[in-house]
Motif scaffolding. Structure first.
Motif, PDB file in Angstrom:
ATOM      1  N   PHE A 131     -17.068 -16.040  65.211  1.00 29.89           N
ATOM      2  CA  PHE A 131     -18.019 -16.149  66.321  1.00 29.89           C
ATOM      3  C   PHE A 131     -19.328 -16.781  65.856  1.00 29.89           C
ATOM      4  O   PHE A 131     -19.879 -17.670  66.526  1.00 29.89           O
ATOM      5  N   ILE A 132     -19.834 -16.340  64.704  1.00 25.16           N
ATOM      6  CA  ILE A 132     -21.097 -16.874  64.185  1.00 25.16           C
ATOM      7  C   ILE A 132     -20.964 -18.367  63.879  1.00 25.16           C
ATOM      8  O   ILE A 132     -21.822 -19.182  64.245  1.00 25.16           O
ATOM      9  N   LEU A 133     -19.871 -18.735  63.211  1.00 30.53           N
ATOM     10  CA  LEU A 133     -19.670 -20.141  62.846  1.00 30.53           C
ATOM     11  C   LEU A 133     -19.436 -21.017  64.078  1.00 30.53           C
ATOM     12  O   LEU A 133     -19.966 -22.133  64.170  1.00 30.53           O
ATOM     13  N   GLU A 134     -18.647 -20.511  65.026  1.00 31.96           N
ATOM     14  CA  GLU A 134     -18.402 -21.278  66.256  1.00 31.96           C
ATOM     15  C   GLU A 134     -19.689 -21.427  67.064  1.00 31.96           C
ATOM     16  O   GLU A 134     -19.914 -22.465  67.699  1.00 31.96           O
ATOM     17  N   SER A 135     -20.549 -20.411  67.035  1.00 32.66           N
ATOM     18  CA  SER A 135     -21.832 -20.494  67.739  1.00 32.66           C
ATOM     19  C   SER A 135     -22.704 -21.589  67.127  1.00 32.66           C
ATOM     20  O   SER A 135     -23.410 -22.316  67.838  1.00 32.66           O
ATOM     21  N   PHE A 136     -22.638 -21.701  65.783  1.00 31.31           N
ATOM     22  CA  PHE A 136     -23.394 -22.755  65.091  1.00 31.31           C
ATOM     23  C   PHE A 136     -22.912 -24.134  65.544  1.00 31.31           C
ATOM     24  O   PHE A 136     -23.718 -25.018  65.851  1.00 31.31           O
ATOM     25  N   VAL A 137     -21.578 -24.317  65.577  1.00 30.67           N
ATOM     26  CA  VAL A 137     -21.013 -25.606  66.009  1.00 30.67           C
ATOM     27  C   VAL A 137     -21.363 -25.869  67.473  1.00 30.67           C
ATOM     28  O   VAL A 137     -21.693 -26.992  67.857  1.00 30.67           O
ATOM     29  N   LEU A 138     -21.283 -24.833  68.300  1.00 23.66           N
ATOM     30  CA  LEU A 138     -21.609 -24.975  69.718  1.00 23.66           C
ATOM     31  C   LEU A 138     -23.057 -25.408  69.896  1.00 23.66           C
ATOM     32  O   LEU A 138     -23.364 -26.268  70.731  1.00 23.66           O
ATOM     33  N   TYR A 139     -23.955 -24.828  69.097  1.00 24.12           N
ATOM     34  CA  TYR A 139     -25.369 -25.196  69.176  1.00 24.12           C
ATOM     35  C   TYR A 139     -25.563 -26.663  68.786  1.00 24.12           C
ATOM     36  O   TYR A 139     -26.284 -27.411  69.457  1.00 24.12           O
ATOM     37  N   LYS A 140     -24.890 -27.087  67.706  1.00 28.32           N
ATOM     38  CA  LYS A 140     -25.002 -28.478  67.256  1.00 28.32           C
ATOM     39  C   LYS A 140     -24.454 -29.435  68.321  1.00 28.32           C
ATOM     40  O   LYS A 140     -25.057 -30.479  68.600  1.00 28.32           O
ATOM     41  N   ALA A 141     -23.296 -29.064  68.903  1.00 25.21           N
ATOM     42  CA  ALA A 141     -22.701 -29.916  69.937  1.00 25.21           C
ATOM     43  C   ALA A 141     -23.594 -29.967  71.168  1.00 25.21           C
ATOM     44  O   ALA A 141     -23.761 -31.031  71.794  1.00 25.21           O
ATOM     45  N   GLY A 142     -24.180 -28.815  71.534  1.00 29.73           N
ATOM     46  CA  GLY A 142     -25.086 -28.774  72.686  1.00 29.73           C
ATOM     47  C   GLY A 142     -26.330 -29.613  72.462  1.00 29.73           C
ATOM     48  O   GLY A 142     -26.813 -30.299  73.380  1.00 29.73           O
ATOM     49  N   LYS A 143     -26.830 -29.592  71.233  1.00 28.88           N
ATOM     50  CA  LYS A 143     -28.007 -30.396  70.899  1.00 28.88           C
ATOM     51  C   LYS A 143     -27.680 -31.879  70.991  1.00 28.88           C
ATOM     52  O   LYS A 143     -28.445 -32.675  71.556  1.00 28.88           O
ATOM     53  N   GLU A 144     -26.523 -32.272  70.444  1.00 29.37           N
ATOM     54  CA  GLU A 144     -26.094 -33.673  70.509  1.00 29.37           C
ATOM     55  C   GLU A 144     -25.868 -34.100  71.950  1.00 29.37           C
ATOM     56  O   GLU A 144     -26.198 -35.220  72.341  1.00 29.37           O
ATOM     57  N   LEU A 145     -25.309 -33.194  72.753  1.00 32.29           N
ATOM     58  CA  LEU A 145     -25.049 -33.482  74.168  1.00 32.29           C
ATOM     59  C   LEU A 145     -26.358 -33.765  74.900  1.00 32.29           C
ATOM     60  O   LEU A 145     -26.466 -34.739  75.663  1.00 32.29           O
ATOM     61  N   LEU A 146     -27.377 -32.925  74.674  1.00 33.00           N
ATOM     62  CA  LEU A 146     -28.659 -33.110  75.356  1.00 33.00           C
ATOM     63  C   LEU A 146     -29.355 -34.380  74.885  1.00 33.00           C
ATOM     64  O   LEU A 146     -30.020 -35.060  75.683  1.00 33.00           O
ATOM     65  N   GLN A 147     -29.218 -34.718  73.607  1.00 33.11           N
ATOM     66  CA  GLN A 147     -29.790 -35.964  73.107  1.00 33.11           C
ATOM     67  C   GLN A 147     -29.173 -37.165  73.819  1.00 33.11           C
ATOM     68  O   GLN A 147     -29.876 -38.105  74.205  1.00 33.11           O
TER      69      GLN A 147
END
Length: 328
Positions: A131-147
């Motif tokens: 869960f912790i690692l997937e949350s990290f990836v989700l945050y990175k993907a969300g950041k890239e998505l917003l960019q």
């Protein structure tokens, strides 16, 4: 070979990060399976390894899609990323089916209750790390998505507002974002299922959780497949069309738009515009206007080329009606 490596450097970093993280999570789940013998953890291990391979292919496809046009393929390779995403989502569909099938099997024939609490908490601990690692990836993907959407991406926005702007993200980023959304939520649901099943004596809990996760994955299959199928066929971008129409019409010398098309080509956007000018302008003045407008359009996210042509103003206002006809 150097060209391939240069192209891969332009691939989706969200996909590459997700691939590495999911491979590591797969190793953790494999270790938990060896220690506990839990069949469900074996299925989770295979699921994570499948996601890892899947996301690596998406990374490679997103990079190769940046290859410049050739004589044989004069329109470039932009739609390659759509094809790769369709292939990847077929893999997700197979995993979804297996997840639902396994869940139904455990509902019909529930697993025996685990009596060794250490083994139970090993499984829960691995899922918590996942869960912790997937949350990290989700945050990175969300950041890239917003960019990619041109939106603010500070603070917790990658985990909150990113869901509102998914349609403006690149196909590879969107796929990773959706997959990791399900993986993150799925880890929490799986932990709840284990706790309810083992400590509240509800034998079917883990089976029900498996079915829920599988159905969530099927939703991703449907959404991603439909969007990338449209991308392969050639899809317009209404959001960018509206934005570019404002840019063109805001120029003081532009009187109207006869035609405006923004075509998605994988991650890239191709723009074609036919605008109307006053009859009295010279060719030199028209060329200056073209250079000015094309320069502004090329500054917009994902726009790679612009074809702007001019016609003499015919006295009729056409663009609002043309835009209305495009609405579904």
């Amino acid at each position: 070979m150097k060209e391939i490596f240069d192209l891969l450097k332009q691939g989706s970093m969200a996909s590459f990060t997700a691939s590495i993280v999911n491979f590591f999570i797969g190793l953790l789940k494999g270790a938990a399976f060896i220690l506990t013998g839990n069949v469900a953890m074996f299925a989770e291990m295979m699921h994570s390894f499948g996601d890892s391979v899947n996301q690596f292919f998406v990374f490679v496809g997103s990079g190769l899609s940046k290859k410049a046009p050739t004589r044989r393929f004069p329109f470039g390779f932009g739609r390659l990323v759509n094809l790769v995403c369709i292939f990847a989502i077929v893999v997700v569909a197979i995993l979804s089916y297996e997840t639902v099938r396994e869940g139904i099997h455990h509902i019909i024939e529930p697993l025996p209750r685990e009596t060794d609490h250490i083994m139970i908490w090993i499984n829960i601990g691995v899922l918590a790390v996942a869960f912790i690692l997937e949350s990290f990836v989700l945050y990175k993907a969300g950041k890239e998505l917003l960019q990619q959407a041109g939106e603010p991406y500070d603070g917790m926005k990658p985990l909150t507002t990113s869901f509102l702007h998914m349609n403006r993200a690149k196909p590879a980023t969107k796929l990773v974002f959706l997959e990791d959304s399900v993986a993150t939520v799925g880890a929490v649901i799986a932990i709840i299922g284990i706790l309810v099943g083992q400590y509240l004596n509800v034998p079917v809990a883990e089976g029900v959780v498996s079915v829920i996760i599988g159905l969530m994955m099927f939703y991703i299959v449907y959404k991603v497949f439909m969007e990338n199928a449209a991308g392969v066929l050639g899809e317009s971008d209404p959001h960018m069309e509206e934005r570019i129409s404002s840019i063109v019409l805001n120029h003081k010398e532009i009187r109207d738009l006869r035609r405006l098309l923004v075509l998605k080509e994988g991650d890239a956007l191709h723009v074609e515009v036919i605008a109307e000018l006053d009859q009295g302008l010279t060719v030199e003045q028209a060329n200056d206007i073209r250079d000015e407008i094309e320069g502004i359009i090329l500054e917009q996210n994902h726009v790679t080329d612009v074809n702007l042509e001019f016609e003499v103003d015919d006295g009729f206002r056409a663009w609002p009606q043309q835009m209305a006809k495009k609405q579904p």
